[in-house]
Design a protein around this motif. Structure first.
Motif, PDB file in Angstrom:
ATOM      1  N   GLN A   1     -22.334 -61.010  78.084  1.00  0.00           N
ATOM      2  CA  GLN A   1     -21.425 -62.106  77.745  1.00  0.00           C
ATOM      3  C   GLN A   1     -20.109 -61.944  78.488  1.00  0.00           C
ATOM      4  O   GLN A   1     -19.750 -60.838  78.915  1.00  0.00           O
ATOM      5  CB  GLN A   1     -21.184 -62.132  76.249  1.00  0.00           C
ATOM      6  CG  GLN A   1     -22.414 -62.499  75.432  1.00  0.00           C
ATOM      7  CD  GLN A   1     -22.112 -62.654  73.958  1.00  0.00           C
ATOM      8  OE1 GLN A   1     -21.235 -61.983  73.425  1.00  0.00           O
ATOM      9  NE2 GLN A   1     -22.830 -63.549  73.289  1.00  0.00           N
ATOM     10  N   ALA A   2     -19.409 -63.037  78.624  1.00  0.00           N
ATOM     11  CA  ALA A   2     -18.098 -62.989  79.264  1.00  0.00           C
ATOM     12  C   ALA A   2     -17.211 -61.971  78.557  1.00  0.00           C
ATOM     13  O   ALA A   2     -17.184 -61.914  77.325  1.00  0.00           O
ATOM     14  CB  ALA A   2     -17.456 -64.372  79.233  1.00  0.00           C
ATOM     15  N   GLY A   3     -16.528 -61.175  79.359  1.00  0.00           N
ATOM     16  CA  GLY A   3     -15.669 -60.135  78.823  1.00  0.00           C
ATOM     17  C   GLY A   3     -16.327 -58.767  78.735  1.00  0.00           C
ATOM     18  O   GLY A   3     -15.635 -57.760  78.561  1.00  0.00           O
ATOM     19  N   ASP A   4     -17.644 -58.739  78.864  1.00  0.00           N
ATOM     20  CA  ASP A   4     -18.370 -57.473  78.795  1.00  0.00           C
ATOM     21  C   ASP A   4     -18.254 -56.701  80.109  1.00  0.00           C
ATOM     22  O   ASP A   4     -17.690 -57.194  81.102  1.00  0.00           O
ATOM     23  CB  ASP A   4     -19.844 -57.733  78.478  1.00  0.00           C
ATOM     24  CG  ASP A   4     -20.062 -58.092  77.024  1.00  0.00           C
ATOM     25  OD1 ASP A   4     -21.192 -58.504  76.698  1.00  0.00           O
ATOM     26  OD2 ASP A   4     -19.114 -57.978  76.222  1.00  0.00           O
ATOM     27  N   SER A   5     -18.833 -55.501  80.099  1.00  0.00           N
ATOM     28  CA  SER A   5     -18.834 -54.631  81.275  1.00  0.00           C
ATOM     29  C   SER A   5     -20.257 -54.245  81.645  1.00  0.00           C
ATOM     30  O   SER A   5     -21.154 -54.223  80.793  1.00  0.00           O
ATOM     31  CB  SER A   5     -18.023 -53.360  81.000  1.00  0.00           C
ATOM     32  OG  SER A   5     -16.674 -53.662  80.704  1.00  0.00           O
ATOM     33  N   LEU A   6     -20.437 -53.929  82.909  1.00  0.00           N
ATOM     34  CA  LEU A   6     -21.688 -53.379  83.420  1.00  0.00           C
ATOM     35  C   LEU A   6     -21.344 -52.362  84.489  1.00  0.00           C
ATOM     36  O   LEU A   6     -20.318 -52.487  85.166  1.00  0.00           O
ATOM     37  CB  LEU A   6     -22.565 -54.473  84.044  1.00  0.00           C
ATOM     38  CG  LEU A   6     -23.471 -55.322  83.153  1.00  0.00           C
ATOM     39  CD1 LEU A   6     -24.151 -56.384  83.999  1.00  0.00           C
ATOM     40  CD2 LEU A   6     -24.493 -54.474  82.426  1.00  0.00           C
ATOM     41  N   ARG A   7     -22.234 -51.412  84.671  1.00  0.00           N
ATOM     42  CA  ARG A   7     -22.082 -50.476  85.782  1.00  0.00           C
ATOM     43  C   ARG A   7     -23.346 -50.511  86.622  1.00  0.00           C
ATOM     44  O   ARG A   7     -24.437 -50.201  86.131  1.00  0.00           O
ATOM     45  CB  ARG A   7     -21.825 -49.047  85.298  1.00  0.00           C
ATOM     46  CG  ARG A   7     -21.475 -48.109  86.447  1.00  0.00           C
ATOM     47  CD  ARG A   7     -21.157 -46.699  86.003  1.00  0.00           C
ATOM     48  NE  ARG A   7     -22.355 -45.947  85.643  1.00  0.00           N
ATOM     49  CZ  ARG A   7     -22.396 -44.629  85.534  1.00  0.00           C
ATOM     50  NH1 ARG A   7     -21.297 -43.923  85.755  1.00  0.00           N
ATOM     51  NH2 ARG A   7     -23.518 -44.024  85.180  1.00  0.00           N
ATOM     52  N   LEU A   8     -23.185 -50.889  87.863  1.00  0.00           N
ATOM     53  CA  LEU A   8     -24.284 -50.889  88.808  1.00  0.00           C
ATOM     54  C   LEU A   8     -24.341 -49.551  89.527  1.00  0.00           C
ATOM     55  O   LEU A   8     -23.307 -48.926  89.767  1.00  0.00           O
ATOM     56  CB  LEU A   8     -24.116 -52.011  89.831  1.00  0.00           C
ATOM     57  CG  LEU A   8     -23.937 -53.422  89.269  1.00  0.00           C
ATOM     58  CD1 LEU A   8     -23.877 -54.422  90.420  1.00  0.00           C
ATOM     59  CD2 LEU A   8     -25.023 -53.778  88.296  1.00  0.00           C
ATOM     60  N   SER A   9     -25.554 -49.150  89.869  1.00  0.00           N
ATOM     61  CA  SER A   9     -25.765 -47.900  90.602  1.00  0.00           C
ATOM     62  C   SER A   9     -26.538 -48.186  91.880  1.00  0.00           C
ATOM     63  O   SER A   9     -27.418 -49.045  91.903  1.00  0.00           O
ATOM     64  CB  SER A   9     -26.555 -46.904  89.754  1.00  0.00           C
ATOM     65  OG  SER A   9     -25.872 -46.578  88.573  1.00  0.00           O
TER      66      SER A   9
END
Length: 125
Positions: free
Chosen positions: A12-20
């Motif tokens: 959702q908008a405002g969330d975070s993710l970490r790509l590797s």
């Protein structure tokens, strides 16, 4: 050089993710690494880059202050930490690497010889 991108998802908008971006070879000391993205119906867009062997990082204006690129040499991995995501960040994200990158070509996808397969990031409002 074989690259494997992972970490995408639906948030959702405002969330975070970490790509590797992982490779079986120890390359990031001598290869520059970058993230590009491509939204449906649009061309590839430079997101961020990390200069080979050094701490210098570069960001597109659209992600500056929200995204952070980093490298873990021991794990042969480059990360893209994405915070405060918005629907405009929805795209397929690709990692890329180049041993011969020059600064003037940083944002040019044609300057990168090695690419991962892409990971989908979808941000709902």
């Amino acid at each position: 050089v074989q690259l494997q991108a992972s970490g995408g998802g639906l948030v959702q908008a405002g969330d975070s993710l970490r790509l590797s971006c992982t490779t079986p070879e120890r390359i990031f000391g001598s290869y520059s690494a970058a993230w590009f993205r491509q939204a449906p119906g649009k061309g590839q867009e430079f997101v961020s880059a990390l200069w080979r062997g050094g701490p210098n990082t570069y960001y597109a204006d659209s992600v500056k202050g929200r995204f952070t690129i980093s490298r873990d040499n021991a794990k042969n991995t480059v990360y893209l930490q994405m915070n405060s995501l918005t629907p405009d960040d929805t795209a397929t994200y690709y990692c890329a690497a180049s041993r011969t990158l020059i600064l003037s070509s940083l944002t040019n996808p044609q300057a990168y010889a090695s690419w991962g397969q892409g990971t989908q990031v979808t941000v709902s409002s």
